[in-house]
Design a protein around this motif. Structure first.
Motif, mmCIF file in Angstrom:
data_model
loop_
_atom_site.group_PDB
_atom_site.id
_atom_site.type_symbol
_atom_site.label_atom_id
_atom_site.label_comp_id
_atom_site.label_asym_id
_atom_site.label_seq_id
_atom_site.Cartn_x
_atom_site.Cartn_y
_atom_site.Cartn_z
ATOM 1 N N GLU A 1 0.701 -1.081 0.082
ATOM 2 C CA GLU A 1 -0.086 -0.069 -0.012
ATOM 3 C C GLU A 1 0.803 1.271 -0.036
ATOM 4 O OE1 GLU A 1 -3.352 2.219 2.671
ATOM 5 O OE2 GLU A 1 -2.112 0.667 3.540
ATOM 6 N N VAL A 2 0.612 2.111 -1.074
ATOM 7 C CA VAL A 2 1.347 3.331 -1.127
ATOM 8 C C VAL A 2 0.727 4.537 0.172
ATOM 9 C CG1 VAL A 2 2.194 5.554 -2.487
ATOM 10 C CG2 VAL A 2 2.191 2.941 -3.332
ATOM 11 N N VAL A 3 1.437 4.842 0.988
ATOM 12 C CA VAL A 3 0.870 5.646 1.707
ATOM 13 C C VAL A 3 1.340 7.269 1.702
ATOM 14 C CG1 VAL A 3 0.659 3.843 3.535
ATOM 15 C CG2 VAL A 3 2.632 5.287 3.581
ATOM 16 N N ALA A 4 2.488 7.343 1.019
ATOM 17 C CA ALA A 4 2.867 8.698 0.724
ATOM 18 C C ALA A 4 3.808 8.839 -0.327
ATOM 19 C CB ALA A 4 3.538 9.275 2.025
ATOM 20 N N GLU A 5 3.587 10.024 -0.909
ATOM 21 C CA GLU A 5 4.497 10.330 -2.044
ATOM 22 C C GLU A 5 5.316 11.700 -1.817
ATOM 23 O OE1 GLU A 5 2.567 10.201 -5.849
ATOM 24 O OE2 GLU A 5 1.467 8.544 -5.342
ATOM 25 N N VAL A 6 6.529 11.800 -1.957
ATOM 26 C CA VAL A 6 7.133 13.283 -1.849
ATOM 27 C C VAL A 6 8.164 13.410 -3.483
ATOM 28 C CG1 VAL A 6 7.252 13.197 0.499
ATOM 29 C CG2 VAL A 6 9.166 12.193 -0.677
ATOM 30 N N GLY A 7 8.314 14.692 -3.481
ATOM 31 C CA GLY A 7 8.952 14.963 -4.859
ATOM 32 C C GLY A 7 10.398 15.946 -4.219
ATOM 33 N N SER A 8 10.766 15.794 -3.262
ATOM 34 C CA SER A 8 11.926 16.288 -2.764
ATOM 35 C C SER A 8 12.551 15.545 -1.555
ATOM 36 C CB SER A 8 11.828 17.788 -2.352
ATOM 37 O OG SER A 8 12.861 18.352 -1.782
ATOM 38 N N GLY A 9 14.032 15.506 -1.512
ATOM 39 C CA GLY A 9 14.802 14.823 -0.515
ATOM 40 C C GLY A 9 14.629 15.360 0.944
ATOM 41 N N ASP A 10 14.144 16.672 0.774
ATOM 42 C CA ASP A 10 13.903 17.694 1.822
ATOM 43 C C ASP A 10 12.717 17.185 2.784
ATOM 44 O OD1 ASP A 10 16.239 18.981 1.935
ATOM 45 O OD2 ASP A 10 15.195 21.037 1.105
ATOM 46 N N ASP A 11 11.572 16.431 2.172
ATOM 47 C CA ASP A 11 10.413 16.078 2.686
ATOM 48 C C ASP A 11 10.551 14.840 3.345
ATOM 49 O OD1 ASP A 11 9.396 18.747 1.882
ATOM 50 O OD2 ASP A 11 8.804 18.089 -0.066
ATOM 51 N N VAL A 12 11.556 13.907 2.893
ATOM 52 C CA VAL A 12 11.439 12.604 3.344
ATOM 53 C C VAL A 12 11.227 12.304 4.812
ATOM 54 C CG1 VAL A 12 12.531 10.545 3.255
ATOM 55 C CG2 VAL A 12 12.757 12.030 1.278
ATOM 56 N N VAL B 1 10.659 2.803 1.997
ATOM 57 C CA VAL B 1 10.687 3.808 1.135
ATOM 58 C C VAL B 1 11.468 3.671 -0.015
ATOM 59 C CG1 VAL B 1 11.650 6.402 0.789
ATOM 60 C CG2 VAL B 1 11.129 5.492 3.094
ATOM 61 N N LEU B 2 10.819 3.888 -1.333
ATOM 62 C CA LEU B 2 11.292 3.826 -2.559
ATOM 63 C C LEU B 2 12.138 4.982 -2.653
ATOM 64 C CD1 LEU B 2 9.037 1.696 -4.894
ATOM 65 C CD2 LEU B 2 10.757 0.785 -3.001
ATOM 66 N N MET B 3 13.375 5.155 -2.761
ATOM 67 C CA MET B 3 14.045 6.661 -2.943
ATOM 68 C C MET B 3 14.719 6.579 -4.129
ATOM 69 S SD MET B 3 14.736 8.974 -0.656
ATOM 70 C CE MET B 3 15.167 8.399 0.820
ATOM 71 N N ASP B 4 14.427 7.649 -4.999
ATOM 72 C CA ASP B 4 15.319 8.149 -6.070
ATOM 73 C C ASP B 4 16.690 8.589 -5.633
ATOM 74 O OD1 ASP B 4 15.860 8.538 -8.767
ATOM 75 O OD2 ASP B 4 14.634 10.396 -8.939
ATOM 76 N N VAL B 5 17.816 8.701 -6.467
ATOM 77 C CA VAL B 5 18.812 9.411 -5.968
ATOM 78 C C VAL B 5 18.905 10.997 -6.446
ATOM 79 C CG1 VAL B 5 21.332 9.613 -6.570
ATOM 80 C CG2 VAL B 5 20.304 7.403 -6.525
ATOM 81 N N GLU B 6 18.478 11.239 -7.811
ATOM 82 C CA GLU B 6 18.761 12.641 -8.036
ATOM 83 C C GLU B 6 17.462 13.545 -7.533
ATOM 84 O OE1 GLU B 6 20.887 13.581 -11.307
ATOM 85 O OE2 GLU B 6 22.782 12.682 -10.704
ATOM 86 N N MET B 7 17.475 14.045 -6.739
ATOM 87 C CA MET B 7 16.204 15.087 -6.291
ATOM 88 C C MET B 7 16.600 16.431 -5.986
ATOM 89 S SD MET B 7 13.514 12.586 -4.136
ATOM 90 C CE MET B 7 14.848 12.024 -3.192
ATOM 91 N N PRO B 8 15.785 17.361 -6.235
ATOM 92 C CA PRO B 8 16.109 18.613 -5.706
ATOM 93 C C PRO B 8 16.265 18.942 -4.264
ATOM 94 C CG PRO B 8 13.992 18.510 -6.406
ATOM 95 C CD PRO B 8 14.617 17.326 -6.555
ATOM 96 N N ALA B 9 17.118 19.863 -3.985
ATOM 97 C CA ALA B 9 17.100 20.365 -2.466
ATOM 98 C C ALA B 9 18.198 19.277 -1.832
ATOM 99 C CB ALA B 9 15.922 20.766 -1.807
ATOM 100 N N LYS B 10 17.745 18.156 -1.813
ATOM 101 C CA LYS B 10 18.642 17.189 -1.005
ATOM 102 C C LYS B 10 18.596 15.791 -1.582
ATOM 103 C CE LYS B 10 18.427 16.898 3.547
ATOM 104 N NZ LYS B 10 17.748 16.930 4.829
#
Length: 201
Positions: free
Chosen positions: A28-39, A51-60
């Motif tokens: 179940e996907v419980v959350a989505e974020v578009g920036s490393g700062d929000d994780v 957490v499924l984490m991308d490497v290249e994101m803005p800010a962090k």
């Protein structure tokens, strides 16, 4: 039910991953974020298991965000899912606390299986990337050399880089010269490219 959080700066990718995972009865996907700062903040609120984490994101970037979230919430497992299958990223991601590392062209079934595996405490690493990582070895660059190359990648003269880093021009030149030698590059731009392609930056 395994609760999953998606961290990726591309809304289309997040939407695609969420749609694929919705077909799995135990995910179940419980959350989505578009920036490393929000994780960390969002993970604290939603308490995902993975957490499924991308490497290249803005800010962090995702590697820094991985270190932050695993330190803040030790029972959260991070699976890095990235387009950038670079050996240095794999090594740095695992050092930051990630439980796994796969590339985005991984088939949906394999991704779901990887989520289940990291959730139960296992480590999952893309096999071809693991082999590349063994061949390429550790980054030859010091932390400061990597920082200088990252700033150089952003552009500008030695003077510009020195001002942004609050260091002298001579210090910047020394670090660049050392980084050029260690990467076997002919110039600053080539050193940045080599280091970037190996995931050392």
């Amino acid at each position: 039910m395994i609760k999953v959080m998606l961290a990726d700066d591309q809304a289309l990718v997040r939407g695609g991953l969420a749609a694929l995972l919705s077909f799995e009865s135990d995910l179940e996907v419980v959350a989505e974020v578009g920036s490393g700062d929000d994780v960390v903040d969002v993970a604290r609120r939603t308490r995902p298991d993975v957490v499924l984490m991308d490497v290249e994101m803005p800010a962090k970037d995702g590697i820094t965000a991985t270190a932050d979230v695993t330190a803040a919430i030790p029972d959260v497992r991070v699976l890095i899912v990235t387009t950038f299958g670079r050996p240095g990223y794999l090594r740095r991601g695992l050092q930051a606390g990630a439980a796994g590392f796969v590339v985005k062209d991984t088939p949906a079934r394999e991704l779901a299986a990887a989520i289940r595996r990291v959730h139960v405490g296992l480590r999952v690493v893309d096999p071809s990337l693991a082999a590349d990582s063994l061949v390429s070895g550790e980054s030859p660059l010091t932390t400061r050399e990597s920082e200088v190359l990252r700033e150089a990648r952003a552009g500008g003269t030695v003077s510009d880089v020195a001002k942004r880093m609050f260091l002298s021009e001579g210090t910047i030149r020394n670090h660049l010269s050392s980084a050029i030698g260690k990467t076997g590059a002919r110039n600053r731009a080539e050193a940045v490219t080599i280091a970037d392609n190996n995931g050392w930056l």
